[in-house]
Motif scaffolding. Structure first.
Motif, short mmCIF file in Angstrom:
data_model
loop_
_atom_site.label_atom_id
_atom_site.label_comp_id
_atom_site.label_asym_id
_atom_site.label_seq_id
_atom_site.Cartn_x
_atom_site.Cartn_y
_atom_site.Cartn_z
N UNK A 1 109.01 14.41 139.21
CA UNK A 1 109.41 15.24 140.22
C UNK A 1 110.91 15.72 139.79
N UNK A 2 111.71 14.75 139.57
CA UNK A 2 113.34 14.74 139.17
C UNK A 2 113.46 15.71 138.08
N UNK A 3 112.63 15.39 137.04
CA UNK A 3 112.69 16.18 135.79
C UNK A 3 112.50 17.94 136.13
N UNK A 4 111.63 17.96 137.14
CA UNK A 4 111.30 19.47 137.39
C UNK A 4 112.32 19.97 138.45
N UNK A 5 113.38 19.21 138.82
CA UNK A 5 114.29 19.65 139.78
C UNK A 5 114.17 19.41 141.21
N UNK A 6 112.87 18.71 141.47
CA UNK A 6 112.58 18.60 142.82
C UNK A 6 113.20 17.50 143.44
N UNK A 7 114.57 17.50 143.62
CA UNK A 7 115.35 16.32 144.18
C UNK A 7 114.77 15.53 145.31
N UNK A 8 114.74 16.40 146.51
CA UNK A 8 114.23 15.92 147.56
C UNK A 8 112.90 15.26 147.76
N UNK A 9 111.89 15.85 146.82
CA UNK A 9 110.68 15.32 146.77
C UNK A 9 110.66 14.01 145.99
N UNK A 10 111.36 13.88 145.00
CA UNK A 10 111.52 12.74 144.13
C UNK A 10 112.28 11.68 145.05
N UNK A 11 113.11 12.04 145.75
CA UNK A 11 113.79 10.94 146.64
C UNK A 11 112.84 10.62 147.67
N UNK A 12 112.23 11.15 148.22
CA UNK A 12 111.00 10.93 149.04
C UNK A 12 109.89 9.76 148.76
#
Length: 687
Positions: free
Chosen positions: A165-176
């Protein structure tokens, strides 16, 4: 004691292990395309005597992938997979290669065969989720990851999901995804480092966006937006209008397109004006001093096996005019950490940018700092994406965003998620001009972005008068065609590429219908392209081939216009069609679909006709309007003269140059498109 045979076998085995080790070292070191291309010959030499070994071929194919090779790669991976059907690494490369070649359905089928969704093995399902992510089937991958997280307690699933998710830029989703297990990860492990970095980034970016505004958003786009908005209160020193300006014209390539042609013409006119201190233009005080062209790429990609793309088509013109050309791809990439970024918060934003924006920040920004310009003119959406933030970081006072056709929300194949945020943020920055080559396109961009049309300036194409002389080859073609159609009383022509957007098949159908009405008509098409063979076949089927001349490419287009009684364009998409302007400069009436700014090129019912529908043009209407214009203008010299004068007034090189220079002052001007708005009011509307 070893026998000679066992010794020989041991030597072969040892040699193969050495080759494996060497190839693995080369593959690991070949992160960049250029490095991989340079290493390929050495790797192939190492592998030459061991190509029966599947691991050698696997490593060699990986290197070819890194080098950007395409031809035959899918077949080579498929062959290797037949030999090693249980190797999931090879399955992965086969699937990702299919995606690169836009065969997503085949890639999904491959995943289903090797890692079926019906499996009850958690490990196999975990592998399936990763592979679906690798082939960018993100919706299916995300669903499976979330299901596995609910059904199993393995922390690795959360960590892997967060990483992707982080690699796709989805920071909030990766953090959760990683937050519930963050406290249980081994200190110092890569997983713990990931959790710490995500928590820190989430805290930082949460302060930039409204509550809940990061969920499902690409933080790289968020970062780009706020990096641009960092400059919304920048102060620009006013310069006296008599001070000469330095101009950089920036584009993606120098290929044979309309935008590239116009940029090349503009560069030439600016350069000539800079060299002629006494040259005056009406109502223009600003003068150019230094002119350069910066292009992302004009050389063919190294190692490319495809047909040449003609990326350097206009390069000889610039070289002959002694206009400096910089190829941005060949500039060194300088990381943000090694650039002068005084604000720490801005520096942190610049660490996470969309790849095209990062490209411009690391390559273009340093050269613009070292070689300052008063004006940086960015041509086309993709160039604006990589160039705008780079120009702001370099402190460029005046920045042009030059649009050359309808916006990418209409042309879906050109759309990128970054565009709306990019342009809406740039609309709030002083010194940024929105420029279009037609009012139609300006209105379409304004409506799409919610930016008042007053912000858009229309810079019409500059089209020089065309000579009507011919080459011997062109003359021979025309004379032979005239003899073959000696009974013809009218010639209907068209100048366009034989490409899908120009709809040449529709043109042939129109010609067939027109010929039934007026059997003494003949038809000429100037241009070439991928649909040439289709056009010939259709012309034969519709029995117009004997009345049709396909000229191909010609450097004497004016000659061909001079043989026409009317010129017809049936495009689906256009910016401001030069061919409609060129025809009128020679007094030839035009008939066109309402594509882009086509209707701004001529006067309806006087020098041309616009069809009613761009998506589904009515061919009966087209024939009616061709017939009408041929009869109206053929013997009316005053209309021909009027057509020529209007085209010269609106679309001359001097008119283009005057308008461009009026946009080179570092003051936020408004255009003639709408009522006047002051800049603070504009910012409030866009905030």
């Amino acid at each position: 004691m070893n026998t000679p045979l066992t010794t020989e076998r041991a030597d072969v085995s040892s040699d193969l292990q050495w080759v494996h080790a060497q190839l693995e070292e080369i593959v690991t070191a070949s992160v960049r395309v250029q490095v991989a291309q340079e290493n390929l010959a050495r790797a192939e030499a190492l592998a030459r005597d061991h190509l029966e070994d599947s691991k050698v071929r696997f490593l060699l194919l990986r290197l070819k992938e890194s080098a950007g090779l395409n031809e035959g790669m899918a077949e080579q991976w498929a062959t290797l997979l037949q030999e090693c059907p249980d190797d999931l690494q090879i399955v992965r490369y086969c699937a990702t290669r299919l995606v690169k070649e836009r065969h997503l359905d085949e890639a999904l089928s491959l995943v289903d065969r090797h890692l079926p969704a019906s499996s009850e093995n958690p490990s196999r399902l975990f592998s399936r989720a990763k592979l679906l992510s690798d082939i960018r089937a993100h919706e299916q991958s995300d669903q499976l990851f979330r299901r596995l997280i609910l059904e199993h307690t393995d922390r690795n699933i959360r960590v892997e999901f967060a990483k992707r998710l982080r690699k796709r830029g989805l920071l909030a989703d990766a953090y959760e995804a990683i937050r519930p297990v963050a406290a249980h990860l081994a200190p110092g492990s890569k997983a713990a480092e990931l959790a710490t970095a995500l928590a820190a980034d989430y805290a930082f970016f949460k302060g930039l966006e409204p509550e809940g505004g990061l969920a499902g958003k690409d933080v790289r786009i968020v970062s780009m937006k706020h990096a641009i908005l960092h400059f919304r209160n920048r102060k620009i020193a006013e310069q006296p209008p008599e001070k000469p300006v330095s101009v950089a014209l920036v584009t993606g390539s120098l290929g044979p397109g309309g935008a590239e042609r116009q940029l090349t013409r503009l560069a030439g006119e600016l350069t000539r004006m800079a060299a002629q201190p006494d040259r005056q233009l009406p109502d223009v005080v600003m003068r150019p001093e230094k002119v350069e062209v910066m292009v992302k790429q004009h050389t063919e990609p190294a190692g490319s096996t495809k047909k040449k793309q003609g990326l350097d088509f206009f390069l000889p013109v610039l070289v002959q005019a002694q206009i400096p050309v910089t190829e941005i791809n060949k500039l060194p990439a300088i990381s943000v950490a090694h650039q002068s970024v005084p604000d720490g918060r801005l520096g942190r934003m610049l660490e996470q940018l969309p790849p095209p924006v990062h490209y411009g920040v690391t390559r273009l920004a340093p050269v613009l700092r070292a070689n300052p310009f008063d004006v940086v003119s960015l041509w086309q959406d993709g160039t604006c994406l990589f160039g705008a933030l780079a120009a702001l970081l370099a402190g460029v006072p005046t920045i042009h965003l030059v649009f050359r056709g309808l916006p990418p929300n209409i042309r879906k194949d050109r759309f990128r998620e970054e565009y709306p945020e990019l342009f809406q943020a740039l609309a709030q920055v002083p010194g940024v001009y929105f420029v279009s080559n037609s009012r139609t396109a300006a209105e379409a961009y304004a409506q799409w972005l919610g930016i008042p049309v007053v912000r858009f300036h229309v810079l019409y194409n500059g089209v020089p008068d065309l000579a009507t002389n011919a080459s011997p080859v062109d003359e021979q073609k025309w004379e032979a065609f005239k003899q073959a159609t000696a009974d013809a009383t009218e010639t209907v022509g068209g100048v366009f590429r034989l490409e899908p957007d120009k709809r040449p098949q529709l043109w042939i159908k129109m010609a067939a219908m027109y010929l039934k009405r007026r059997p003494q008509a003949r038809f000429v098409i100037v241009g070439d392209g991928r649909l040439h063979d289709n056009i010939v076949a259709l012309a034969e089927e519709l029995r117009v081939v004997d009345r049709l001349l396909l000229v191909g490419l010609s450097n004497h287009v004016g000659y061909w216009y001079s043989q026409m009684d009317a010129s017809v364009l049936l495009s689906r998409y256009e910016g401001l069609p030069n061919v409609l302007i060129e025809a009128q400069l020679l007094g030839v009436p035009v008939i066109s679909t309402p594509a882009g700014g086509a209707g701004e090129c001529f006067v309806e019912n006087e020098t041309g006709h616009l069809l009613s529908d761009v998506e589904h043009p009515d061919m009966t209407e087209a024939c009616d309007k061709v017939e009408s214009m041929v009869d109206l203008v053929r013997s009316n010299e005053s209309l021909k003269a009027q057509s020529r004068k209007r085209a010269q007034d609106l679309f001359s090189l001097d008119a283009m140059l005057s308008k461009f220079l009026s946009l080179c002052v570092p003051v936020m001007a408004v255009s003639e498109n709408d009522e006047r708005l002051d800049f603070p009011q504009m910012q409030r509307m866009l905030a």
